[in-house]
Every structure is written in C-alpha cells, then in structure tokens.
Scaffold this motif. Sequence first.
Motif, mmCIF file in Angstrom:
data_model
loop_
_atom_site.group_PDB
_atom_site.id
_atom_site.type_symbol
_atom_site.label_atom_id
_atom_site.label_comp_id
_atom_site.label_asym_id
_atom_site.label_seq_id
_atom_site.Cartn_x
_atom_site.Cartn_y
_atom_site.Cartn_z
ATOM 1 N N ARG A 75 31.113 7.386 9.252
ATOM 2 C CA ARG A 75 30.056 8.420 8.675
ATOM 3 C C ARG A 75 29.508 9.373 9.352
ATOM 4 O O ARG A 75 28.355 9.908 9.382
ATOM 5 N N THR A 76 30.247 9.494 10.627
ATOM 6 C CA THR A 76 29.875 10.731 11.647
ATOM 7 C C THR A 76 30.580 11.763 11.739
ATOM 8 O O THR A 76 31.807 11.464 11.785
ATOM 9 N N VAL A 77 30.309 12.863 11.872
ATOM 10 C CA VAL A 77 30.668 14.053 12.056
ATOM 11 C C VAL A 77 30.827 14.786 13.353
ATOM 12 O O VAL A 77 29.657 14.621 13.955
ATOM 13 N N TYR A 78 31.688 15.605 13.786
ATOM 14 C CA TYR A 78 31.656 16.306 14.876
ATOM 15 C C TYR A 78 31.565 17.791 14.509
ATOM 16 O O TYR A 78 32.374 18.266 13.867
ATOM 17 N N VAL A 79 30.485 18.693 14.768
ATOM 18 C CA VAL A 79 30.512 19.867 14.384
ATOM 19 C C VAL A 79 30.051 20.711 15.848
ATOM 20 O O VAL A 79 29.147 20.427 16.688
ATOM 21 N N GLU A 80 30.873 21.967 15.869
ATOM 22 C CA GLU A 80 30.642 22.784 16.994
ATOM 23 C C GLU A 80 30.426 24.334 16.386
ATOM 24 O O GLU A 80 30.465 24.728 15.535
ATOM 25 N N GLY A 81 29.749 25.054 17.198
ATOM 26 C CA GLY A 81 29.439 26.231 17.060
ATOM 27 C C GLY A 81 28.011 26.668 16.796
ATOM 28 O O GLY A 81 27.702 27.692 16.215
ATOM 29 N N PHE A 82 27.212 25.675 17.218
ATOM 30 C CA PHE A 82 25.633 26.014 17.063
ATOM 31 C C PHE A 82 25.107 26.870 18.113
ATOM 32 O O PHE A 82 25.540 26.876 19.379
ATOM 33 N N ILE A 83 24.158 27.639 17.695
ATOM 34 C CA ILE A 83 23.351 28.634 18.578
ATOM 35 C C ILE A 83 22.093 28.551 18.101
ATOM 36 O O ILE A 83 21.650 27.992 17.285
ATOM 37 N N GLU A 112 37.596 29.749 1.711
ATOM 38 C CA GLU A 112 38.214 29.165 0.326
ATOM 39 C C GLU A 112 36.944 29.020 -0.563
ATOM 40 O O GLU A 112 35.645 28.849 -0.144
ATOM 41 N N VAL A 113 37.086 28.917 -1.784
ATOM 42 C CA VAL A 113 36.085 28.832 -2.814
ATOM 43 C C VAL A 113 35.751 27.216 -2.882
ATOM 44 O O VAL A 113 36.402 26.218 -2.754
ATOM 45 N N ILE A 114 34.467 27.034 -2.883
ATOM 46 C CA ILE A 114 33.913 25.740 -3.066
ATOM 47 C C ILE A 114 33.142 25.486 -4.298
ATOM 48 O O ILE A 114 32.184 26.428 -4.241
ATOM 49 N N ASP A 115 33.510 24.555 -5.175
ATOM 50 C CA ASP A 115 32.718 24.646 -6.502
ATOM 51 C C ASP A 115 31.252 23.794 -6.387
ATOM 52 O O ASP A 115 30.325 24.078 -7.476
ATOM 53 N N THR A 116 31.381 22.943 -5.477
ATOM 54 C CA THR A 116 30.026 22.094 -5.398
ATOM 55 C C THR A 116 28.895 22.756 -4.843
ATOM 56 O O THR A 116 27.890 22.160 -4.962
ATOM 57 N N ILE A 117 29.165 23.551 -3.727
ATOM 58 C CA ILE A 117 27.995 23.913 -2.851
ATOM 59 C C ILE A 117 28.310 25.296 -2.373
ATOM 60 O O ILE A 117 29.398 25.990 -2.274
ATOM 61 N N ASN A 118 27.266 26.094 -1.954
ATOM 62 C CA ASN A 118 27.224 27.528 -1.681
ATOM 63 C C ASN A 118 26.725 27.554 -0.128
ATOM 64 O O ASN A 118 25.565 27.214 0.089
ATOM 65 N N LEU A 119 27.398 27.863 0.720
ATOM 66 C CA LEU A 119 27.383 27.689 2.164
ATOM 67 C C LEU A 119 26.982 29.061 2.778
ATOM 68 O O LEU A 119 27.057 29.404 3.902
ATOM 69 N N ASP A 120 26.799 30.027 1.962
ATOM 70 C CA ASP A 120 26.733 31.507 2.422
ATOM 71 C C ASP A 120 25.298 31.370 3.498
ATOM 72 O O ASP A 120 25.441 32.130 4.333
ATOM 73 N N GLU A 121 24.270 30.895 3.074
ATOM 74 C CA GLU A 121 23.302 30.761 3.887
ATOM 75 C C GLU A 121 23.610 30.129 5.070
ATOM 76 O O GLU A 121 22.976 30.794 6.208
ATOM 77 N N LEU A 122 24.334 29.128 5.042
ATOM 78 C CA LEU A 122 24.504 28.278 6.631
ATOM 79 C C LEU A 122 25.466 29.287 7.347
ATOM 80 O O LEU A 122 25.429 29.377 8.664
ATOM 81 N N LYS A 123 26.347 29.889 6.657
ATOM 82 C CA LYS A 123 27.511 31.009 7.459
ATOM 83 C C LYS A 123 26.484 32.149 8.037
ATOM 84 O O LYS A 123 26.859 32.567 9.347
ATOM 85 N N ASN A 124 25.510 32.462 7.360
ATOM 86 C CA ASN A 124 24.659 33.554 7.869
ATOM 87 C C ASN A 124 23.924 33.060 9.055
ATOM 88 O O ASN A 124 23.790 34.136 10.042
ATOM 89 N N LYS A 125 23.720 31.995 9.057
ATOM 90 C CA LYS A 125 22.820 31.587 10.236
ATOM 91 C C LYS A 125 23.556 31.082 11.510
ATOM 92 O O LYS A 125 23.152 31.058 12.497
ATOM 93 N N LEU A 126 24.695 30.354 11.162
ATOM 94 C CA LEU A 126 25.504 29.702 12.152
ATOM 95 C C LEU A 126 27.141 30.354 11.686
ATOM 96 O O LEU A 126 27.878 29.757 10.969
#
Length: 378
Positions: free
Chosen positions: A106-114, A176-190
């Motif tokens: 249940r743990t993820v590794y995420v990189e690219g934080f600013i 790629e297209v995601i039906d369940t969630i819109n991550l445009d806001e997240l992509k703008n921030k990170l």
Amino acid sequence: MSEIDRNEGGVAEEIVGQLEYYLSDWNLRKDEFLQAKIKEAPGGWIHINTFFEFPRLQNLYSKTIILPSLKLVAKNSKEIEANISKKLLRRRRPFQDLDKQTIDKRTVYVEGFIKPYTTAQSIKSLFENFFGKILFVNPYYDLEKNHFHGFAFIEFYNDNSATSCVTSINKAYNNEVIDTINLDELKNKLPNLRAWKKTDWEKLKMEYLNLQTLMQREIKRPFQIKDSSIIRVHGIHPESTVDTLVKLIAKKKPVDYVDHEKGSIFAYLIFQTPKDASKASEYFENKELYHKNSLDSKGSPQTDFNINELAPVLLEKNFHIRTKIIKGKEETNYWEHITYNPNSLYKINNSTEPKSEHSKHKIKPEINNENKKIRLDT
C-alpha cells in the motif's frame, strides 16, 4: 504575535510534520525506543522533552519555536493529539506493527516534487484530493544540508488506493486518457511526476545496484581477467614464497598473478580462466591439508606431522588450507583494494622460456569507452 503564529504555514507545519513522523507507523516499526516510551507511558502520552533529544529537532528548531507548535498539533493534526497544559503528545490511533509485505503493497514511491510541495503535510494534502486517504508521507531529505531530494514514499490506507495512484499518475503523465480521475490540476502544479509501487521500485533499485556493482568491477579490473578467476586462500605459512604458493595452490594450472604480503596467512591467486580457478579450488574442498612450513609446496595431511608439530596446528588451525573463489561484491572490493594497494601483486611468468624472477606488477585497469556511468533518476 509569536514566531509560531507568524510562520503557521511554514516552520510550524514542518515541526508538526516532524512530530507526526516520530509517532508514525513508518517510524515506530523501526524505533524501539519510542515504542517502549509509548508502552510505559500512561495512556500513551509522551512528554515533549523526549522529542527534544532527537537530532533533527535539535538542529533545526529551538524549544521556543517547538513548544507553541503544540497548539497547532491540537488544532490541525489528524495523526497525533496534544495536551497543551502538560506538554504531552500521543497518537490518535493505537500503533499496529504490520509486516513489511503488507505495508509495501500500500506504499508508493513518487518522484518529481518541487516547491511548495516539499513537506509531508503539503504532499499529503495535495495527494488526498486526488487519490484518497493517506496514512503517512515520508519525503527524503539530506538532514545535514536540509535539502529535499524531490521524492517521497506515500503510504495509503489500502492497496487499491496505492495502485490507483501509480496507474493514474503514469497514464496521465504519458498523456493517456483516464476515465476515473482528472489530473490536469496535479500536472499543472507538478509537471514531472513519476510513480511506482514500492515493491516495484525496490526491484528496480536492486537491478540498478547490481548493474552499478558490475560496472565498478569492470572498470577497476583489467579486461583480460574474467569473473570468478580469483581464489582467496587462507591458512598458508606467512613466510611462503610466490613460487611455493603457485605450486601449492595452482597444481600446474596457469596463474597470472599472486597477491601475497610476507607475514600474512592469506593470499590471492588470479588464474587465466574461471575453469582453472575452479579446478584448483576443488582440489582442497575435500582434503584436510595443512601448510607445514614455508617450503611446503604440496600441503601436508595430519599424518605427516609428529606429535610436537601437530599440537599447535590442531589448537590454532592457522595453517589449515582453505580456498574460496571470490565473486560479485567481494571481487569488486578486491579490485578496489588493489587500486590503492598494488605493491603486493606479483606477475607470474608462465612462458616456456627459462623462468625469470617474478616481478612486482601494478595492474592498471583499461577503461572501456562503452562503460558509461549510469544514473538512476530518483
């Protein structure tokens, strides 16, 4: 207005995040000291002075800043609660020590934080808007320089949220297209996020470390020497000569180099092929042979010793001959040693011409231009 009030969105948030980290499942699983404190304290309440002993709080914050942060803990923290008058802290949930496999799923590794997403609280607040409830965030810092490395481990409350986070991020950032969630806001921030399940990240890390070890070994050793061609010998007489060691260990198999310092009961023999090294090593596997003296070129069974000679050997067993082919990390470490200590290495004359004296030989590794330094972007 106090210093903590002026910095409520900055320093205070960092302090709360650090206190939450100390009492988090993530930290308590490996922190036996705090586990014991929680068990022995009435109701699990721990005095704030306990945390003043920890280096990170000592180095970064003064008590005059930390103490007022208890108000912010009481007001905002979902993980810990505070008794302000008594200066006590405790977890809101009882600690449950789960096995590593359950946690990693249940743990993820995420990189690219600013900036401004460089603290546990800021990352948690942002990601919970998209991926659901988060148990804990562990952003990685260089504690000495207080430098954030740009990646974090995020522990969700369940496996499904972790899987959804990884899948959604990687699809969205590959357009790629995601039906369940819109991550445009997240992509703008990170704009440059990448994510893996921790289990997958650990596999990649291990592959990288193995490749790095292999490349280090290839760079440090001469290219004519192959993997598994070096025998480590234990139990030789400390006054042995190079000729004696070659005759004793190699058994007529061609040896390129002998590494032995006078006075040592250890030596290394570097063979021309792995097969030769293996044959030489196998000879000693099922034999109880001892190195009787510095001129013993065959090895002596116990029956060759008289009672006066046998006693010290049996007591100390210093000169019981044992061999081992060194591989992997051990071989890499050996070439590291030779780089800085070349004077014990002897080049062996294997020609059919009259034998000359074995010469000291400094190995100078050839550098192959194809061997590039590999960097794992983390």
